[in-house]
Structures are given as structure tokens and as C-alpha cells.
Design a protein around this motif. Structure first.
Motif, PDB file in Angstrom:
ATOM      1  N   GLN A 353      -3.544  -6.080  -2.093  1.00 39.71           N
ATOM      2  CA  GLN A 353      -2.599  -6.447  -1.189  1.00 39.71           C
ATOM      3  C   GLN A 353      -1.873  -5.010  -0.726  1.00 39.71           C
ATOM      4  OE1 GLN A 353      -0.174  -9.179  -3.765  1.00 39.71           O
ATOM      5  NE2 GLN A 353      -0.606 -10.514  -2.429  1.00 39.71           N
ATOM      6  N   VAL A 354      -1.693  -4.052  -1.357  1.00 38.13           N
ATOM      7  CA  VAL A 354      -1.227  -2.989  -1.065  1.00 38.13           C
ATOM      8  C   VAL A 354      -2.184  -2.215  -0.100  1.00 38.13           C
ATOM      9  CG1 VAL A 354      -0.714  -0.454  -1.661  1.00 38.13           C
ATOM     10  CG2 VAL A 354       0.172  -2.524  -3.098  1.00 38.13           C
ATOM     11  N   ILE A 355      -3.387  -2.025  -0.336  1.00 37.42           N
ATOM     12  CA  ILE A 355      -4.285  -1.666   0.338  1.00 37.42           C
ATOM     13  C   ILE A 355      -4.535  -2.667   1.865  1.00 37.42           C
ATOM     14  CG2 ILE A 355      -6.807  -1.286   0.983  1.00 37.42           C
ATOM     15  CD1 ILE A 355      -6.977  -1.072  -1.981  1.00 37.42           C
ATOM     16  N   LEU A 356      -4.381  -3.587   1.741  1.00 38.14           N
ATOM     17  CA  LEU A 356      -4.457  -4.424   3.068  1.00 38.14           C
ATOM     18  C   LEU A 356      -2.996  -4.344   3.852  1.00 38.14           C
ATOM     19  CD1 LEU A 356      -6.140  -7.672   1.846  1.00 38.14           C
ATOM     20  CD2 LEU A 356      -7.166  -5.810   2.965  1.00 38.14           C
ATOM     21  N   ALA A 357      -2.056  -4.259   3.249  1.00 38.98           N
ATOM     22  CA  ALA A 357      -0.802  -4.001   4.117  1.00 38.98           C
ATOM     23  C   ALA A 357      -0.587  -2.543   4.737  1.00 38.98           C
ATOM     24  CB  ALA A 357       0.597  -3.879   3.014  1.00 38.98           C
ATOM     25  N   ALA A 358      -1.507  -1.683   4.143  1.00 34.67           N
ATOM     26  CA  ALA A 358      -1.411  -0.503   4.760  1.00 34.67           C
ATOM     27  C   ALA A 358      -2.395  -0.473   5.962  1.00 34.67           C
ATOM     28  CB  ALA A 358      -1.951   0.694   3.848  1.00 34.67           C
ATOM     29  N   VAL A 359      -3.444  -1.226   5.789  1.00 44.18           N
ATOM     30  CA  VAL A 359      -4.881  -1.261   6.806  1.00 44.18           C
ATOM     31  C   VAL A 359      -4.079  -1.975   7.919  1.00 44.18           C
ATOM     32  CG1 VAL A 359      -6.870  -2.623   7.543  1.00 44.18           C
ATOM     33  CG2 VAL A 359      -6.821  -1.486   5.165  1.00 44.18           C
ATOM     34  N   ALA A 360      -3.368  -3.261   7.823  1.00 47.33           N
ATOM     35  CA  ALA A 360      -2.654  -4.004   9.005  1.00 47.33           C
ATOM     36  C   ALA A 360      -1.861  -2.955   9.701  1.00 47.33           C
ATOM     37  CB  ALA A 360      -1.834  -4.924   8.138  1.00 47.33           C
ATOM     38  N   ARG A 361      -1.164  -1.923   9.062  1.00 45.82           N
ATOM     39  CA  ARG A 361      -0.232  -1.312  10.028  1.00 45.82           C
ATOM     40  C   ARG A 361      -0.860  -0.020  10.604  1.00 45.82           C
ATOM     41  NH1 ARG A 361       4.769   0.060   6.324  1.00 45.82           N
ATOM     42  NH2 ARG A 361       5.332   1.548   8.064  1.00 45.82           N
ATOM     43  N   SER A 362      -2.076   0.148  10.262  1.00 43.01           N
ATOM     44  CA  SER A 362      -2.799   1.490  10.482  1.00 43.01           C
ATOM     45  C   SER A 362      -3.582   1.308  11.875  1.00 43.01           C
ATOM     46  CB  SER A 362      -3.743   1.793   9.428  1.00 43.01           C
ATOM     47  OG  SER A 362      -5.028   1.039   9.488  1.00 43.01           O
ATOM     48  N   GLN A 372       0.063   5.348   6.213  1.00 38.60           N
ATOM     49  CA  GLN A 372       0.868   4.398   5.893  1.00 38.60           C
ATOM     50  C   GLN A 372       1.377   4.118   4.658  1.00 38.60           C
ATOM     51  OE1 GLN A 372       1.998   2.610   8.461  1.00 38.60           O
ATOM     52  NE2 GLN A 372       0.326   3.683   9.820  1.00 38.60           N
ATOM     53  N   VAL A 373       0.958   4.537   3.431  1.00 36.97           N
ATOM     54  CA  VAL A 373       1.512   4.549   2.252  1.00 36.97           C
ATOM     55  C   VAL A 373       2.182   5.929   1.876  1.00 36.97           C
ATOM     56  CG1 VAL A 373       0.690   4.471  -0.189  1.00 36.97           C
ATOM     57  CG2 VAL A 373      -0.783   3.218   1.495  1.00 36.97           C
ATOM     58  N   PHE A 374       1.822   6.965   2.393  1.00 36.99           N
ATOM     59  CA  PHE A 374       2.512   8.102   1.836  1.00 36.99           C
ATOM     60  C   PHE A 374       3.245   8.999   3.148  1.00 36.99           C
ATOM     61  CE2 PHE A 374      -1.124   7.503  -1.077  1.00 36.99           C
ATOM     62  CZ  PHE A 374      -0.370   7.460  -2.289  1.00 36.99           C
ATOM     63  N   GLU A 375       3.557   8.393   4.057  1.00 37.98           N
ATOM     64  CA  GLU A 375       4.255   8.804   5.177  1.00 37.98           C
ATOM     65  C   GLU A 375       5.399   7.785   5.579  1.00 37.98           C
ATOM     66  OE1 GLU A 375       3.997  11.789   5.801  1.00 37.98           O
ATOM     67  OE2 GLU A 375       2.011  12.164   5.281  1.00 37.98           O
ATOM     68  N   VAL A 379       4.598   1.455   2.065  1.00 36.75           N
ATOM     69  CA  VAL A 379       4.154   0.127   2.393  1.00 36.75           C
ATOM     70  C   VAL A 379       4.836  -0.812   1.300  1.00 36.75           C
ATOM     71  CG1 VAL A 379       2.047   0.478   3.319  1.00 36.75           C
ATOM     72  CG2 VAL A 379       2.021   0.184   1.031  1.00 36.75           C
ATOM     73  N   SER A 380       5.016  -2.207   1.400  1.00 35.33           N
ATOM     74  CA  SER A 380       5.623  -3.199   0.625  1.00 35.33           C
ATOM     75  C   SER A 380       4.863  -4.455   0.685  1.00 35.33           C
ATOM     76  CB  SER A 380       7.194  -3.192   0.623  1.00 35.33           C
ATOM     77  OG  SER A 380       7.445  -3.683   1.854  1.00 35.33           O
ATOM     78  N   VAL A 381       5.036  -5.148  -0.260  1.00 31.56           N
ATOM     79  CA  VAL A 381       4.504  -6.657  -0.139  1.00 31.56           C
ATOM     80  C   VAL A 381       5.644  -7.504  -0.719  1.00 31.56           C
ATOM     81  CG1 VAL A 381       2.676  -8.179  -1.066  1.00 31.56           C
ATOM     82  CG2 VAL A 381       2.205  -5.931  -0.673  1.00 31.56           C
ATOM     83  N   ILE A 394       5.576   0.898  -3.003  1.00 31.16           N
ATOM     84  CA  ILE A 394       4.874   2.049  -3.390  1.00 31.16           C
ATOM     85  C   ILE A 394       5.780   3.308  -2.833  1.00 31.16           C
ATOM     86  CG2 ILE A 394       2.842   3.633  -3.264  1.00 31.16           C
ATOM     87  CD1 ILE A 394       2.478   1.037  -4.834  1.00 31.16           C
ATOM     88  N   ASP A 395       6.243   4.076  -3.865  1.00 28.17           N
ATOM     89  CA  ASP A 395       6.748   5.264  -3.636  1.00 28.17           C
ATOM     90  C   ASP A 395       6.103   6.293  -2.826  1.00 28.17           C
ATOM     91  OD1 ASP A 395       8.199   7.737  -3.499  1.00 28.17           O
ATOM     92  OD2 ASP A 395       9.142   7.375  -5.683  1.00 28.17           O
ATOM     93  N   PRO A 396       6.400   6.531  -1.534  1.00 30.81           N
ATOM     94  CA  PRO A 396       5.595   7.494  -0.609  1.00 30.81           C
ATOM     95  C   PRO A 396       5.487   8.775  -1.195  1.00 30.81           C
ATOM     96  CG  PRO A 396       7.705   6.839   0.429  1.00 30.81           C
ATOM     97  CD  PRO A 396       7.442   6.092  -0.816  1.00 30.81           C
ATOM     98  N   ALA A 397       6.641   9.257  -2.318  1.00 29.28           N
ATOM     99  CA  ALA A 397       6.694  10.706  -2.601  1.00 29.28           C
ATOM    100  C   ALA A 397       5.647  10.837  -3.861  1.00 29.28           C
ATOM    101  CB  ALA A 397       8.101  10.968  -3.115  1.00 29.28           C
ATOM    102  N   THR A 398       5.258   9.771  -4.671  1.00 28.35           N
ATOM    103  CA  THR A 398       4.745   9.818  -5.933  1.00 28.35           C
ATOM    104  C   THR A 398       3.188   8.865  -5.871  1.00 28.35           C
ATOM    105  OG1 THR A 398       5.894   8.028  -6.938  1.00 28.35           O
ATOM    106  CG2 THR A 398       6.399  10.247  -7.219  1.00 28.35           C
ATOM    107  N   GLY A 399       3.431   7.828  -5.279  1.00 26.57           N
ATOM    108  CA  GLY A 399       2.146   6.687  -5.306  1.00 26.57           C
ATOM    109  C   GLY A 399       2.529   5.713  -6.348  1.00 26.57           C
ATOM    110  N   ASP A 400       3.699   5.739  -7.170  1.00 29.33           N
ATOM    111  CA  ASP A 400       3.890   4.907  -8.295  1.00 29.33           C
ATOM    112  C   ASP A 400       4.604   3.710  -7.754  1.00 29.33           C
ATOM    113  OD1 ASP A 400       3.100   5.864 -10.528  1.00 29.33           O
ATOM    114  OD2 ASP A 400       4.738   7.446 -10.732  1.00 29.33           O
TER     115      ASP A 400
END
Length: 425
Positions: A353-362, A372-375, A379-381, A394-400
Motif C-alpha cells: 500500500q505504501v508503494i502504491l501510494a507513492a506510485v499513484a502520486r509519481s 514521493q516517499v522521501f521528499e 506518503v500516507s495510507v 512513513i517518516d521522509p527523514a528516516t523511512g520508519d
């Protein structure tokens, strides 16, 4: 409610696809009006499909397939396909260093792939990340459902996490709690609930096992528990009788086995019980989530009474909460006739779901998906769609991930039975 009528099912599928796109933050009127059938992008599943972990990996892949069907295989304007990569070998019976490295190279070479779901094991991920990070078209995004080693996202051992991101740009995220919390919680449980005083701590000499053992030992000392041993077991050994006889000589009243079940965990547990007695006796056995979800472990008579920690919630708790997880589990049972091998199946869908949220915005490029995840805000679900039943960010600074759950379970009647949730700081 699940619909069997074709026209109702199509309406529901379309509605879910729109909701996912909207949740990703890019659902403009123009985007929603685009017909299906746009450019096809591939998400790679990099998992151990051989050996003791194969049941869990198959469950992750099966659940991902079902979820993709449910949303019409679309993320924004892009059609999505899944591609399986096996990072295990028959000879080793678990993930393999050389195979993990080769898979990373293959991901970069496969120009239709935009992200990787996996790897299942932290050690494999550490081998893959530098290659994915230096992808000329990337960095290539990787999101794991089960990596718990802290050093992948935060300072832990020397050079971590920077050495996994040679470009200086992060490209790795995860949707599960990390080892410093799990190891500490297991030690607190041993001291407060089991009232142990002397615990033998053994690890499998791999990244994951060493990390959890270190966290357990440090917290155990703070809780007043004496740590008797912090050595490694040899995964190639045919017997561990001498190892546990040495533990017995120390008057240990607890054993913590820190590692993965793939590394001869069955023989290890059998010999523990043979020498030190049943896990419900004077010397309880505690294992981390490296033993979680393995059907062989669940069926092992010697495992009865063992305590497990898991850096998340179990299937029963996720199902009881209702929502997206319960719906997917119902569809899983309808298609496969049983529940997934472990809760990692739902965490795998959460990673998807996280990956698809990023894909959808990209813009559909690897770099665009990663950005989309790190800038920006990342992203959020939303909770209504998230497998974890909570707003997932997902925290864009760390990925956690922002969601941190931890469960204590016990092997009872051949099943991983929920005992309690453990509070995290």
C-alpha cells in the motif's frame, strides 16, 4: 460486504481504486477520470520462497495478489503487476548472500520495475540496498514488511545507516517495529512477568539475531537479570546437546534464542527441551519474531509453551479489529481455503500500500516513485484502507513507520496464541 454480482463487484473495485489514489494525495478530477489500461509498472517481491520461510513468503505473495485484484491492479493512472524473486537457495534452505546481491542487480536491470517489496531478512536487505541506491534511474524504492534491524534507518552500528545509501539519498522504508524495542520488551517480559533472574542469550550470528540479542541483553541488565552467555549457535550443527548442557551448568532459569528459525531452529528447540526441560517448566524459552509464522515451529512438540515476541499484531488481533485487514483475510480464506501462514502477509500488503501510494502520486519513474516517499511530506495510507487499521505514515527523514505495535505470544496447542500487547516508549 463482499458482492458476488459482477456489476456490483466492478463498482466496488473502481471505488477502492479511487480511494487509494485519493489517499495518496494525487486524486485530481482529471486523474480520476482517466480510463484503466495505462502504462504498466512492476513491483518486485524479493522473498525467500524456499526453505523454512517459504510458507510465510507464499502467504505474503498471495495476499499481495488478492489486494491487487481488489483494487483493480491500478495505482493512479498506472496498471500494476507483481514479479516474484526468490532470494533463497535449496542448498541453504534460507536466504542466500549471493542470491540477494544478484537479485538487486536484476532489479536495476529490469527497466519496468519501479520498487521492491522486501526483503524479508535484514541481512539480505543490507546487501541489496547499496546497489538499489546507486541505480542511475533511481534510487530505487524498497519497502520491507519484516526488516527489524535498527541500523537500516537509524544510527546503530558503525557507519549505519549512511553506508546503505552511498548517493546520500535514502530509498528504504519499512512498516514494522524495530529490534531495539522488541529485544527490550522481551527482556522486560522475562523480568516482570516470568520473574527470571539468570538468562542464557544465544544468537545465530546473523545481523538480525545479533541485533535483537544485544537489545535483550542490555535491557535485561537494566531489569536486574543476569545475562549468562551471549554466544552463537552453529546453524550447521547436528546437535546442540553440549551447548545446553553448558547452559544447564550455569543454573539458568531462562533461555533467549535470538535468530531465525531457518538456522536449524527446530533442532535447537528440541535439544533445549531435552536438556533443560519443557518450556512450561523451570527454564522457559523466549524467542523473537525470527521464529514467528513458521509452520514447522508451530507443529514442533518441543515448541509448546515457548514465548514469542512479534514487532506487530497477530492475525487474530488484526481480524478482530475489523476493517481492511478483516476483509482481506476473508478474501484470502475464500481463495486459498485457509488463513495466511502468519501476520507478515498483512504487513506485506501494508508495504505494498505504501508503494502504491507513492506510485499513484509519481510520474511513473523510479526516481519519481522514490521521491514521493522521501521528499516533502512523504506518503500516507488512511486508517480506513490501511492493513494496520491506523493512519500509516512513513517518516521522509528516516523511512520508519509511525505505527509501533508489539505483541507477546505463547505456543499453545500448536498455535501462536496472543498473550498480551507490550507497551512501547
Amino acid at each position: 460486504m463482499r458482492a458476488d454480482n459482477g456489476w456490483v463487484k466492478r463498482l466496488l473495485t473502481a471505488a477502492v481504486a479511487v480511494l487509494l489514489t485519493a489517499a495518496a494525495g494525487c486524486a485530481t478530477t482529471d486523474d480520476r477520470a482517466r480510463p484503466a489500461g495505462g502504462r504498466t509498472l512492476v513491483v518486485a517481491l524479493d522473498l525467500p520462497f524456499q526453505g523454512a520461510a517459504s510458507d510465510t513468503s507464499e502467504s505474503v505473495a498471495n495476499a499481495a495478489d488478492i489486494y491487487l485484484d481488489e483494487i483493480g491492479a491500478m495505482a493512479g493512472p498506472y496498471r500494476i503487476e507483481l514479479r516474484r524473486y526468490d532470494n533463497a537457495t535449496a542448498t541453504k534452505g534460507s536466504w542466500d548472500d549471493a542470491t540477494c546481491v544478484r537479485n538487486a542487480t536484476d532489479h536495476v536491470a529490469a527497466t519496468d520495475e519501479v520498487a521492491v517489496l522486501g526483503a524479508a531478512n535484514s541481512g539480505c536487505t543490507k546487501l541489496q540496498l547499496p546497489t538499489l541506491n546507486q541505480d542511475p534511474a533511481g534510487p530505487m524504492l524498497m519497502v520491507s514488511h519484516s526488516n527489524t534491524n535498527p541500523g537500516l534507518t537509524k544510527p546503530w552500528e558503525q557507519g549505519e545507516p549512511e553506508k546503505y545509501f552511498p548517493t546520500g539519498r535514502r530509498g528504504y522504508a519499512r512498516v514494522i517495529t524495530t529490534d531495539e524495542y522488541q529485544g527490550a520488551a522481551a527482556a522486560q517480559f522475562a523480568a516482570r512477568d516470568l520473574k527470571v533472574g539468570r538468562c542464557a542469550v544465544l544468537h545465530d550470528n546473523q545481523t538480525y539475531g545479533q541485533g535483537v540479542a544485544e537489545a535483550f541483553a542490555e535491557e535485561a541488565a537494566r531489569q536486574g537479570v543476569t545475562v549468562l552467555d551471549r554466544g552463537a549457535w552453529d546453524a550447521r550443527a547436528t546437535t546442540y546437546t553440549a551447548l545446553f548442557q553448558a547452559v544447564k551448568a550455569t543454573d539458568a532459569d531462562c533461555v533467549f534464542l535470538s535468530g531465525i528459525y531457518d538456522n536449524n531452529g527446530g533442532q535447537l528447540v528440541k535439544d533445549k527441551v531435552a536438556v533443560l526441560g519443557p518450556n512450561s517448566g523451570a527454564v522457559p524459552l523466549i524467542v523473537p519474531d525470527g521464529f514467528f509464522g513458521f509452520r514447522d515451529f508451530q507443529r514442533l512438540p518441543a515448541a509448546e509453551g515457548a514465548y514469542l515476541t512479534f514487532g506487530g499484531l497477530g492475525l487474530a488481533q488484526m481480524k478482530a479489529a475489523g476493517g481492511a485487514a478483516a476483509r482481506l483475510l476473508a478474501d484470502y480464506r475464500a481463495r486459498h481455503g485457509s488463513e495466511p501462514a502468519s501476520a507478515y502477509a498483512l504487513y506485506g500488503v501494508q508495504a505494498l500500500q505504501v508503494i502504491l501510494a507513492a506510485v499513484a502520486r509519481s510520474d511513473g519513474s523510479r526516481r519519481g516513485v522514490r521521491d514521493q516517499v522521501f521528499e516533502g511530506t512523504g506518503v500516507s495510507v488512511p486508517a480506513a484502507q490501511a492493513m494496520l487499521g491506523k493512519d500509516v505514515r512513513i517518516d521522509p527523514a528516516t523511512g520508519d513507520v509511525n505505527v509501533r505495535d508489539l505483541s507477546v505470544l505463547r505456543m499453545t496447542g500448536g498455535a501462536e496464541t496472543f498473550l498480551k500487547a507490550w507497551p512501547l516508549p
